[in-house]
Write a protein that holds these residues in place. Structure first.
Motif, PDB file in Angstrom:
ATOM      1  N   THR A   1       0.852  -1.189   0.000  1.00  0.00           N
ATOM      2  CA  THR A   1       0.000   0.000   0.000  1.00  0.00           C
ATOM      3  C   THR A   1       0.887   1.239   0.000  1.00  0.00           C
ATOM      4  OG1 THR A   1      -1.849  -1.062   1.144  1.00  0.00           O
ATOM      5  CG2 THR A   1      -1.708   1.331   1.315  1.00  0.00           C
ATOM      6  N   LYS A   2       0.480   2.239  -0.773  1.00  0.00           N
ATOM      7  CA  LYS A   2       1.136   3.542  -0.737  1.00  0.00           C
ATOM      8  C   LYS A   2       0.093   4.581  -0.345  1.00  0.00           C
ATOM      9  CE  LYS A   2       4.018   6.925  -1.261  1.00  0.00           C
ATOM     10  NZ  LYS A   2       5.087   7.163  -0.279  1.00  0.00           N
ATOM     11  N   ARG A   3       0.314   5.190   0.815  1.00  0.00           N
ATOM     12  CA  ARG A   3      -0.603   6.211   1.331  1.00  0.00           C
ATOM     13  C   ARG A   3       0.198   7.481   1.588  1.00  0.00           C
ATOM     14  NH1 ARG A   3      -2.342   3.479   4.986  1.00  0.00           N
ATOM     15  NH2 ARG A   3      -4.405   2.854   4.221  1.00  0.00           N
ATOM     16  N   TYR A   4      -0.289   8.593   1.086  1.00  0.00           N
ATOM     17  CA  TYR A   4       0.397   9.867   1.284  1.00  0.00           C
ATOM     18  C   TYR A   4      -0.059  10.528   2.592  1.00  0.00           C
ATOM     19  CZ  TYR A   4       2.132   9.367  -3.455  1.00  0.00           C
ATOM     20  OH  TYR A   4       2.774   8.900  -4.587  1.00  0.00           O
ATOM     21  N   GLY A   5       0.615  11.636   2.939  1.00  0.00           N
ATOM     22  CA  GLY A   5       0.358  12.297   4.218  1.00  0.00           C
ATOM     23  C   GLY A   5      -1.062  12.777   4.392  1.00  0.00           C
ATOM     24  N   ASP A   6      -1.724  13.125   3.287  1.00  0.00           N
ATOM     25  CA  ASP A   6      -3.126  13.571   3.382  1.00  0.00           C
ATOM     26  C   ASP A   6      -4.102  12.399   3.363  1.00  0.00           C
ATOM     27  OD1 ASP A   6      -2.921  12.721   0.781  1.00  0.00           O
ATOM     28  OD2 ASP A   6      -3.535  14.610  -0.132  1.00  0.00           O
ATOM     29  N   GLN A   7      -3.565  11.191   3.525  1.00  0.00           N
ATOM     30  CA  GLN A   7      -4.332   9.934   3.570  1.00  0.00           C
ATOM     31  C   GLN A   7      -4.870   9.486   2.210  1.00  0.00           C
ATOM     32  OE1 GLN A   7      -4.278   8.036   6.446  1.00  0.00           O
ATOM     33  NE2 GLN A   7      -2.856   9.711   6.913  1.00  0.00           N
ATOM     34  N   THR A   8      -4.404  10.122   1.159  1.00  0.00           N
ATOM     35  CA  THR A   8      -4.744   9.655  -0.187  1.00  0.00           C
ATOM     36  C   THR A   8      -4.049   8.318  -0.444  1.00  0.00           C
ATOM     37  OG1 THR A   8      -4.978  11.902  -1.043  1.00  0.00           O
ATOM     38  CG2 THR A   8      -4.598  10.149  -2.653  1.00  0.00           C
ATOM     39  N   VAL A   9      -4.831   7.343  -0.882  1.00  0.00           N
ATOM     40  CA  VAL A   9      -4.278   6.024  -1.181  1.00  0.00           C
ATOM     41  C   VAL A   9      -3.987   5.940  -2.672  1.00  0.00           C
ATOM     42  CG1 VAL A   9      -4.692   3.533  -1.170  1.00  0.00           C
ATOM     43  CG2 VAL A   9      -5.491   4.940   0.741  1.00  0.00           C
ATOM     44  N   ALA A  10      -2.690   5.795  -3.008  1.00  0.00           N
ATOM     45  CA  ALA A  10      -2.287   5.688  -4.408  1.00  0.00           C
ATOM     46  C   ALA A  10      -2.282   4.237  -4.873  1.00  0.00           C
ATOM     47  CB  ALA A  10      -0.906   6.309  -4.616  1.00  0.00           C
ATOM     48  N   VAL A  11      -1.863   3.334  -3.996  1.00  0.00           N
ATOM     49  CA  VAL A  11      -1.851   1.903  -4.287  1.00  0.00           C
ATOM     50  C   VAL A  11      -2.448   1.200  -3.082  1.00  0.00           C
ATOM     51  CG1 VAL A  11      -0.421  -0.114  -4.798  1.00  0.00           C
ATOM     52  CG2 VAL A  11       0.202   2.118  -5.747  1.00  0.00           C
ATOM     53  N   ASP A  12      -3.381   0.281  -3.334  1.00  0.00           N
ATOM     54  CA  ASP A  12      -4.162  -0.294  -2.245  1.00  0.00           C
ATOM     55  C   ASP A  12      -4.022  -1.818  -2.189  1.00  0.00           C
ATOM     56  OD1 ASP A  12      -5.953  -0.661  -0.188  1.00  0.00           O
ATOM     57  OD2 ASP A  12      -7.742  -0.259  -1.381  1.00  0.00           O
TER      58      ASP A  12
ATOM     59  N   MET B   1       8.013   2.480  -6.858  1.00  0.00           N
ATOM     60  CA  MET B   1       8.289   1.779  -5.607  1.00  0.00           C
ATOM     61  C   MET B   1       9.297   0.653  -5.804  1.00  0.00           C
ATOM     62  SD  MET B   1       4.804   1.635  -3.291  1.00  0.00           S
ATOM     63  CE  MET B   1       3.721   0.921  -4.508  1.00  0.00           C
ATOM     64  N   ILE B   2       9.440   0.154  -7.048  1.00  0.00           N
ATOM     65  CA  ILE B   2      10.374  -0.950  -7.292  1.00  0.00           C
ATOM     66  C   ILE B   2      11.810  -0.508  -7.040  1.00  0.00           C
ATOM     67  CG2 ILE B   2      11.292  -2.502  -9.066  1.00  0.00           C
ATOM     68  CD1 ILE B   2       8.471  -2.515 -10.308  1.00  0.00           C
ATOM     69  N   ASN B   3      12.153   0.726  -7.440  1.00  0.00           N
ATOM     70  CA  ASN B   3      13.522   1.196  -7.182  1.00  0.00           C
ATOM     71  C   ASN B   3      13.584   2.208  -6.022  1.00  0.00           C
ATOM     72  OD1 ASN B   3      12.406   3.422  -8.410  1.00  0.00           O
ATOM     73  ND2 ASN B   3      13.964   3.620 -10.010  1.00  0.00           N
ATOM     74  N   ARG B   4      12.526   2.231  -5.238  1.00  0.00           N
ATOM     75  CA  ARG B   4      12.458   3.031  -4.009  1.00  0.00           C
ATOM     76  C   ARG B   4      12.522   4.531  -4.250  1.00  0.00           C
ATOM     77  NH1 ARG B   4      16.539   0.322   0.192  1.00  0.00           N
ATOM     78  NH2 ARG B   4      16.058   2.255   1.310  1.00  0.00           N
ATOM     79  N   LEU B   5      12.135   4.961  -5.444  1.00  0.00           N
ATOM     80  CA  LEU B   5      11.913   6.387  -5.635  1.00  0.00           C
ATOM     81  C   LEU B   5      10.663   6.820  -4.890  1.00  0.00           C
ATOM     82  CD1 LEU B   5      12.817   6.901  -9.411  1.00  0.00           C
ATOM     83  CD2 LEU B   5      14.133   7.597  -7.402  1.00  0.00           C
ATOM     84  N   GLU B   6       9.764   5.884  -4.657  1.00  0.00           N
ATOM     85  CA  GLU B   6       8.607   6.069  -3.778  1.00  0.00           C
ATOM     86  C   GLU B   6       8.654   4.971  -2.721  1.00  0.00           C
ATOM     87  OE1 GLU B   6       6.293   8.308  -3.585  1.00  0.00           O
ATOM     88  OE2 GLU B   6       6.242   9.322  -5.535  1.00  0.00           O
ATOM     89  N   PRO B   7       8.714   5.313  -1.444  1.00  0.00           N
ATOM     90  CA  PRO B   7       8.698   4.272  -0.412  1.00  0.00           C
ATOM     91  C   PRO B   7       7.290   3.724  -0.205  1.00  0.00           C
ATOM     92  CG  PRO B   7       8.791   6.435   0.607  1.00  0.00           C
ATOM     93  CD  PRO B   7       8.882   6.668  -0.873  1.00  0.00           C
ATOM     94  N   ALA B   8       7.187   2.429  -0.027  1.00  0.00           N
ATOM     95  CA  ALA B   8       5.886   1.819   0.269  1.00  0.00           C
ATOM     96  C   ALA B   8       5.473   2.161   1.707  1.00  0.00           C
ATOM     97  CB  ALA B   8       5.958   0.318   0.089  1.00  0.00           C
ATOM     98  N   SER B   9       4.185   2.362   1.911  1.00  0.00           N
ATOM     99  CA  SER B   9       3.677   2.638   3.257  1.00  0.00           C
ATOM    100  C   SER B   9       3.465   1.354   4.043  1.00  0.00           C
ATOM    101  CB  SER B   9       2.355   3.412   3.173  1.00  0.00           C
ATOM    102  OG  SER B   9       2.506   4.593   2.426  1.00  0.00           O
ATOM    103  N   ALA B  10       3.162   0.283   3.352  1.00  0.00           N
ATOM    104  CA  ALA B  10       2.940  -1.007   4.008  1.00  0.00           C
ATOM    105  C   ALA B  10       3.161  -2.112   2.995  1.00  0.00           C
ATOM    106  CB  ALA B  10       1.527  -1.090   4.586  1.00  0.00           C
ATOM    107  N   GLY B  11       3.419  -3.316   3.502  1.00  0.00           N
ATOM    108  CA  GLY B  11       3.611  -4.465   2.627  1.00  0.00           C
ATOM    109  C   GLY B  11       5.076  -4.701   2.305  1.00  0.00           C
ATOM    110  N   ARG B  12       5.308  -5.657   1.425  1.00  0.00           N
ATOM    111  CA  ARG B  12       6.672  -6.079   1.102  1.00  0.00           C
ATOM    112  C   ARG B  12       6.871  -6.137  -0.410  1.00  0.00           C
ATOM    113  NH1 ARG B  12       9.307 -11.221   0.189  1.00  0.00           N
ATOM    114  NH2 ARG B  12      11.421 -11.298   1.093  1.00  0.00           N
ATOM    115  N   ILE B  13       7.974  -5.555  -0.876  1.00  0.00           N
ATOM    116  CA  ILE B  13       8.386  -5.654  -2.275  1.00  0.00           C
ATOM    117  C   ILE B  13       9.716  -6.388  -2.283  1.00  0.00           C
ATOM    118  CG2 ILE B  13       8.940  -4.417  -4.394  1.00  0.00           C
ATOM    119  CD1 ILE B  13       7.364  -2.035  -3.269  1.00  0.00           C
ATOM    120  N   ALA B  14       9.823  -7.412  -3.123  1.00  0.00           N
ATOM    121  CA  ALA B  14      11.046  -8.211  -3.170  1.00  0.00           C
ATOM    122  C   ALA B  14      11.467  -8.449  -4.609  1.00  0.00           C
ATOM    123  CB  ALA B  14      10.846  -9.547  -2.464  1.00  0.00           C
ATOM    124  N   ILE B  15      12.778  -8.513  -4.815  1.00  0.00           N
ATOM    125  CA  ILE B  15      13.354  -8.898  -6.102  1.00  0.00           C
ATOM    126  C   ILE B  15      14.087 -10.206  -5.870  1.00  0.00           C
ATOM    127  CG2 ILE B  15      15.014  -8.303  -7.905  1.00  0.00           C
ATOM    128  CD1 ILE B  15      14.423  -5.364  -7.327  1.00  0.00           C
TER     129      ILE B  15
END
Length: 352
Positions: free
Chosen positions: A8-19, A47-61
């Motif tokens: 999940t990617k959630r911004y500071g205003d609680q907007t959910v970009a990825v759910d 989020m794959i190259n961490r230009l955007e940090p994930a708010s929750a969950g796990r990304i693995a290569i």
């Protein structure tokens, strides 16, 4: 392999970009992320190259969590191509492509060899190596961007709407070149676009996102077009899904016209004599080579404007059949021999 586990990617205003994204991107495949504006496809890519940090969950290569890796080390192992190419304007083509190998400490001869090989690989003239980005066309800049992303031979390539800023003719050429590159290099490519036709043409698999960052469906282009998961996916794919499906099939997947009216050197074969459905016959010589067609009872032979080969895509067959004065198009092999006729009825059977 790239895996997203309840990301999940959630911004500071609680907007959910990825759910709550669960997604597995297979190694060596070209996976396309597509959807309307604001659906989270670019955020997912970043989020794959961490230009955007994930708010929750796990990304693995390859089952190794990316947050356990140093960010710069991670990014140097992932090629990145963006819209408008993102080239350094003050550096030549050569220096742009050489950026990452130099950062990795490659020796000068190895850098030179790699850059010149990549310039050739992406279809650029070696004479462009000393030019600067402003001296290149949009298509050339995008090729340099792809070459720069491939410079250190990364196993993963991220492409964020790389062809959106070029005209349709150049875009088609760049798509062809990407498909050719992928056939040779077998990279794991994640490609973002808002164009469903581009996604269908390029993708081994397509992830369709809905607004709010929800993954609506993830499947091969053929399966998506044949069986949309819901109304949103069906609407996004468009009402011309059958035409898009035809573009994914070729003549080898289509039946030929049953008992076509054929004439061998102007001598009717039994099927032609017995058939009264058609007022035309197709003429070939004794070796089976196509000569043309004529109306029954007429002697004047007419050439076919279009013929197709066994590898012709079926959407092009449909266009040729619609242009044909008799409503069908002949299939001809490399030796010019007739391999049957295809019309709209055979195309419907191919879809079925």
């Amino acid at each position: 392999m790239i895996t997203f586990e309840q990301v999940t990617k959630r911004y500071g205003d609680q907007t959910v970009a990825v759910d709550g994204l669960d997604l597995t991107i297979a190694s060596g495949e070209l996976t396309v992320l597509v959807g309307p504006s604001g659906c989270g496809k670019t955020t997912t890519l970043r989020m794959i190259n961490r230009l955007e940090p994930a708010s929750a969950g796990r990304i693995a290569i390859d089952d190794r969590a990316i947050d356990s890796l140093d960010a710069m080390t991670l990014r140097r192992g992932i090629g990145y191509v963006m819209q408008h190419s993102g080239l350094f304007p003050h550096r030549s083509v050569f220096d742009n492509i050489a950026t990452v190998p130099r950062l990795l400490g490659w020796k000068k001869p190895a850098v030179q060899e790699r850059v010149h090989r990549l310039i050739e690989t992406v279809g650029l003239s070696p004479s462009l190596a000393t030019r600067y980005p402003h001296q290149l066309s949009g298509g050339q800049q995008q090729r340099v961007g792809v070459a720069r992303a491939l410079a250190a031979d990364p196993p993963i390539l991220l492409m964020d709407e790389p062809f959106a800023a070029v005209d349709p003719i150049v875009r088609r050429r760049l798509q062809d070149e990407l498909l050719d590159l992928q056939a040779r290099l077998q990279k794991t490519i994640v490609f973002v676009t808002h164009d469903i036709d581009e996604a269908i043409r390029l993708g081994d698999r397509i992830a369709i996102f809905a607004v709010g960052g929800r993954l609506a469906q993830f499947d091969t282009p053929r399966n998506l077009l044949a069986a949309p998961a819901d109304d949103f996916v069906a609407d996004f794919l468009g009402r011309d899904r059958e035409l898009k499906r035809l573009a994914l099939l070729d003549v080898r997947q289509a039946p030929r016209m049953h008992a076509p009216p054929l004439v061998d050197n102007d001598r009717a074969v039994p099927e032609a004599k017995e058939s009264t459905v058609h007022d035309w016959v197709v003429v070939h010589d004794n070796a089976g080579r196509l000569l043309g067609w004529r109306h029954r009872g007429a002697s004047a032979l007419q050439p076919f404007t279009d013929t197709v080969s066994p590898t012709t895509a079926l959407d092009r067959v449909l266009a040729a059949a619609l242009r044909s004065p008799i409503g069908v198009v002949p299939v001809v092999d490399d030796d010019g021999c007739l391999d049957g006729l295809i019309g709209p009825a055979e195309l419907r059977k191919a879809l079925a």
